[in-house]
Design an enzyme around this catalytic site. Sequence first.
Site, PDB file in Angstrom:
ATOM      1  N   ALA A  10       0.836  -1.182   0.010  1.00 33.29           N
ATOM      2  CA  ALA A  10       0.185  -0.094  -0.048  1.00 33.29           C
ATOM      3  C   ALA A  10       0.752   1.225   0.097  1.00 33.29           C
ATOM      4  O   ALA A  10       0.655   1.930   0.876  1.00 33.29           O
ATOM      5  CB  ALA A  10      -0.911  -0.276   1.132  1.00 33.29           C
ATOM      6  N   GLY A  14      -0.142   1.360  -4.849  1.00 33.67           N
ATOM      7  CA  GLY A  14      -1.116   0.552  -4.498  1.00 33.67           C
ATOM      8  C   GLY A  14      -2.188   1.515  -3.818  1.00 33.67           C
ATOM      9  O   GLY A  14      -3.336   1.043  -3.869  1.00 33.67           O
ATOM     10  N   LYS A 179       8.918  -1.277 -21.418  1.00 28.71           N
ATOM     11  CA  LYS A 179       9.133  -0.457 -20.169  1.00 28.71           C
ATOM     12  C   LYS A 179      10.524  -0.850 -19.832  1.00 28.71           C
ATOM     13  O   LYS A 179      11.358   0.163 -19.274  1.00 28.71           O
ATOM     14  CB  LYS A 179       7.947  -0.689 -19.318  1.00 28.71           C
ATOM     15  CG  LYS A 179       8.008   0.026 -18.092  1.00 28.71           C
ATOM     16  CD  LYS A 179       7.149   1.576 -17.917  1.00 28.71           C
ATOM     17  CE  LYS A 179       7.312   2.454 -16.971  1.00 28.71           C
ATOM     18  NZ  LYS A 179       6.662   2.550 -15.957  1.00 28.71           N
TER      19      LYS A 179
HETATM   20  N1  LIG Z   1       5.139   5.460  -7.975  1.00 29.52           N
HETATM   21  C1  LIG Z   1       5.010   5.592  -9.063  1.00 29.52           C
HETATM   22  O1  LIG Z   1       4.547   6.562  -9.696  1.00 29.52           O
HETATM   23  C2  LIG Z   1       5.225   4.456 -10.090  1.00 29.52           C
HETATM   24  C3  LIG Z   1       5.398   3.067  -9.629  1.00 29.52           C
HETATM   25  N2  LIG Z   1       5.594   2.073 -10.439  1.00 29.52           N
HETATM   26  C4  LIG Z   1       5.988   0.807 -10.097  1.00 29.52           C
HETATM   27  O2  LIG Z   1       4.986   0.278  -9.023  1.00 29.52           O
HETATM   28  C5  LIG Z   1       5.597  -0.562  -8.200  1.00 29.52           C
HETATM   29  C6  LIG Z   1       5.316  -0.047  -6.721  1.00 29.52           C
HETATM   30  O3  LIG Z   1       5.895   1.209  -6.675  1.00 29.52           O
HETATM   31  P1  LIG Z   1       5.526   2.541  -5.516  1.00 29.52           P
HETATM   32  O4  LIG Z   1       4.232   2.324  -5.207  1.00 29.52           O
HETATM   33  O5  LIG Z   1       6.066   3.545  -6.087  1.00 29.52           O
HETATM   34  O6  LIG Z   1       6.340   1.783  -4.158  1.00 29.52           O
HETATM   35  P2  LIG Z   1       6.117   2.293  -2.628  1.00 29.52           P
HETATM   36  O7  LIG Z   1       7.581   2.036  -2.135  1.00 29.52           O
HETATM   37  O8  LIG Z   1       5.625   3.672  -2.744  1.00 29.52           O
HETATM   38  O9  LIG Z   1       5.138   1.013  -2.279  1.00 29.52           O
HETATM   39  C7  LIG Z   1       5.625  -0.091  -2.021  1.00 29.52           C
HETATM   40  C8  LIG Z   1       4.802  -0.533  -0.837  1.00 29.52           C
HETATM   41  O10 LIG Z   1       4.974  -2.012  -0.266  1.00 29.52           O
HETATM   42  C9  LIG Z   1       4.957  -1.882   0.962  1.00 29.52           C
HETATM   43  N3  LIG Z   1       5.706  -3.142   1.291  1.00 29.52           N
HETATM   44  C10 LIG Z   1       6.941  -3.606   1.366  1.00 29.52           C
HETATM   45  N4  LIG Z   1       7.057  -4.851   1.735  1.00 29.52           N
HETATM   46  C11 LIG Z   1       5.986  -5.266   2.114  1.00 29.52           C
HETATM   47  C12 LIG Z   1       5.399  -6.344   2.811  1.00 29.52           C
HETATM   48  N5  LIG Z   1       6.268  -7.510   3.393  1.00 29.52           N
HETATM   49  N6  LIG Z   1       4.135  -6.789   3.186  1.00 29.52           N
HETATM   50  C13 LIG Z   1       3.287  -5.510   2.980  1.00 29.52           C
HETATM   51  N7  LIG Z   1       3.756  -4.354   2.184  1.00 29.52           N
HETATM   52  C14 LIG Z   1       4.969  -4.128   1.997  1.00 29.52           C
HETATM   53  C15 LIG Z   1       5.667  -0.899   1.344  1.00 29.52           C
HETATM   54  O11 LIG Z   1       5.454  -0.455   2.822  1.00 29.52           O
HETATM   55  P3  LIG Z   1       6.616   0.399   3.709  1.00 29.52           P
HETATM   56  O12 LIG Z   1       6.475   1.698   2.818  1.00 29.52           O
HETATM   57  O13 LIG Z   1       5.869   0.228   5.038  1.00 29.52           O
HETATM   58  O14 LIG Z   1       7.824  -0.367   3.842  1.00 29.52           O
HETATM   59  C16 LIG Z   1       5.030   0.323   0.437  1.00 29.52           C
HETATM   60  O15 LIG Z   1       4.008   0.883   1.074  1.00 29.52           O
HETATM   61  C17 LIG Z   1       7.272  -0.524  -8.524  1.00 29.52           C
HETATM   62  O16 LIG Z   1       7.382  -1.774  -9.293  1.00 29.52           O
HETATM   63  C18 LIG Z   1       7.557   0.833  -9.245  1.00 29.52           C
HETATM   64  O17 LIG Z   1       8.462   0.646 -10.140  1.00 29.52           O
HETATM   65  C19 LIG Z   1       5.258   2.152 -11.727  1.00 29.52           C
HETATM   66  C20 LIG Z   1       4.920   3.458 -12.313  1.00 29.52           C
HETATM   67  C21 LIG Z   1       4.772   4.514 -11.481  1.00 29.52           C
HETATM   68  C1  LIG Z   2      10.725   6.455 -17.685  1.00 23.24           C
HETATM   69  C2  LIG Z   2      11.356   6.620 -16.087  1.00 23.24           C
HETATM   70  C3  LIG Z   2      12.786   6.629 -16.448  1.00 23.24           C
HETATM   71  C4  LIG Z   2      10.962   8.072 -15.701  1.00 23.24           C
HETATM   72  O1  LIG Z   2      11.647   8.623 -14.742  1.00 23.24           O
HETATM   73  C5  LIG Z   2      10.681   5.745 -15.176  1.00 23.24           C
HETATM   74  O2  LIG Z   2      10.020   4.947 -15.516  1.00 23.24           O
HETATM   75  C6  LIG Z   2      11.575   5.647 -13.736  1.00 23.24           C
HETATM   76  O3  LIG Z   2      11.912   6.555 -13.261  1.00 23.24           O
HETATM   77  O4  LIG Z   2      11.354   4.436 -13.303  1.00 23.24           O
END
Ligand SMILES: NC(=O)C1=CN([C@@H]2O[C@H](COP(=O)(O)OP(=O)(O)OC[C@H]3O[C@@H](n4cnc5c(N)ncnc54)[C@H](OP(=O)(O)O)[C@@H]3O)[C@@H](O)[C@H]2O)C=CC1
Ligand SMILES: CC(C)(CO)C(=O)C(=O)O
Length: 297
Positions: A10, A14, A179
């Site tokens: 989350a 998430g 990607k």
């Molecule tokens: N943010 C963005 O704009 C984008 C993200 N993505 C991709 O989406 C995915 C998620 O990224 P993002 O949302 O930014 O990451 P975050 O770090 O914001 O979120 C990941 C979450 O996972 C939780 N977590 C870690 N370990 C556990 C566990 N064992 N049980 C339950 N929860 C857990 C973390 O909790 P805690 O913080 O408490 O450790 C954290 O809240 C990645 O692969 C990223 O590359 C893709 C496009 C855009």
């Molecule tokens: C496309 C790019 C490189 C944009 O910053 C990206 O997806 C990331 O930072 O993970």
Amino acid sequence: MTQQWHILGAGAIGSLWACHLVDAGFPVKLILHTQEKLDIFKQKNSILLADRAYPMTAELADATDTIDQLLITTKTVDTNAAFNSIQARINPGARLMVLQNGMGSQQWVQAQRPDTNVTWASTTDGAWLKAPFHLHHAGQGITHIGSPQQQCLPWITPLKNGFLTLEEDSDIRLTLWRKLAINCAINPLTALHRCKNGALINNPDYLSTMAAICREVELVAQASHIELFDGPLIEQACHVAEITAENYSSMLQDVQKGRQTEIDSITGYLCETAKSAGIPVPINLMLLNKIKQIQTT
Ligand SMILES: NC(=O)C1=CN([C@@H]2O[C@H](COP(=O)(O)OP(=O)(O)OC[C@H]3O[C@@H](n4cnc5c(N)ncnc54)[C@H](OP(=O)(O)O)[C@@H]3O)[C@@H](O)[C@H]2O)C=CC1
Ligand SMILES: CC(C)(CO)C(=O)C(=O)O
């Protein structure tokens, strides 16, 4: 099968999806991994996005309710531990959606639970947390959802009733590869040189390394029967670096915050695939090792 969606991870994406699913009319339960986070959540029992509170519930991994629909949005480096903590609660036939960057986690989840239906998703939405459970949707994008095994996924239609834009993708593997290719070209170099994405096209040394990375990625993609883009990958990578010139890549942000990066599921996946195909990828291997070194220091 219940309507309930459980969300594992989350964080930014998430939470965005949690709000979207509530908007689409689904009950949502977050699976949090610390009591501290659960205590914070229970103060409001909702996620705040653009001044609207989206009501939902939350629990820890050791809760006993079973899971029929699960969205996995941890960082890839946390997938295994997070998934293992709730494996036993997942019902046979459950829907699991892996929404992450990189490759490898999707196949890993599928291998853990071949008795479930695993879909893969990739998003161009951007989001970050202002505070726990207080979200900023920084960029409207599209989420592509598909399955390498199944062409028809009718259950996606009701998911489209929320505020995010969703598209069914008949070639999700290609979408994730594209990607991955862009992330291989941009993320490790920006993390190594601690520069904004735009610096990769303005500095001739960085640009020539990016071109070399791209040539290696193209060879590996070709060996995996993936036709990446119509033109050369370097052109796409330069385009993305240009339109995100002022951004710090997600990998650089992880390095700056002292967190584990997603290098293993980006450049690491590329290098593993290259090894299996017998293709030398010295530049990508060098970057993989350098970023791993940075992570441990
Ligand atoms: N943010 C963005 O704009 C984008 C993200 N993505 C991709 O989406 C995915 C998620 O990224 P993002 O949302 O930014 O990451 P975050 O770090 O914001 O979120 C990941 C979450 O996972 C939780 N977590 C870690 N370990 C556990 C566990 N064992 N049980 C339950 N929860 C857990 C973390 O909790 P805690 O913080 O408490 O450790 C954290 O809240 C990645 O692969 C990223 O590359 C893709 C496009 C855009
Ligand atoms: C496309 C790019 C490189 C944009 O910053 C990206 O997806 C990331 O930072 O993970």
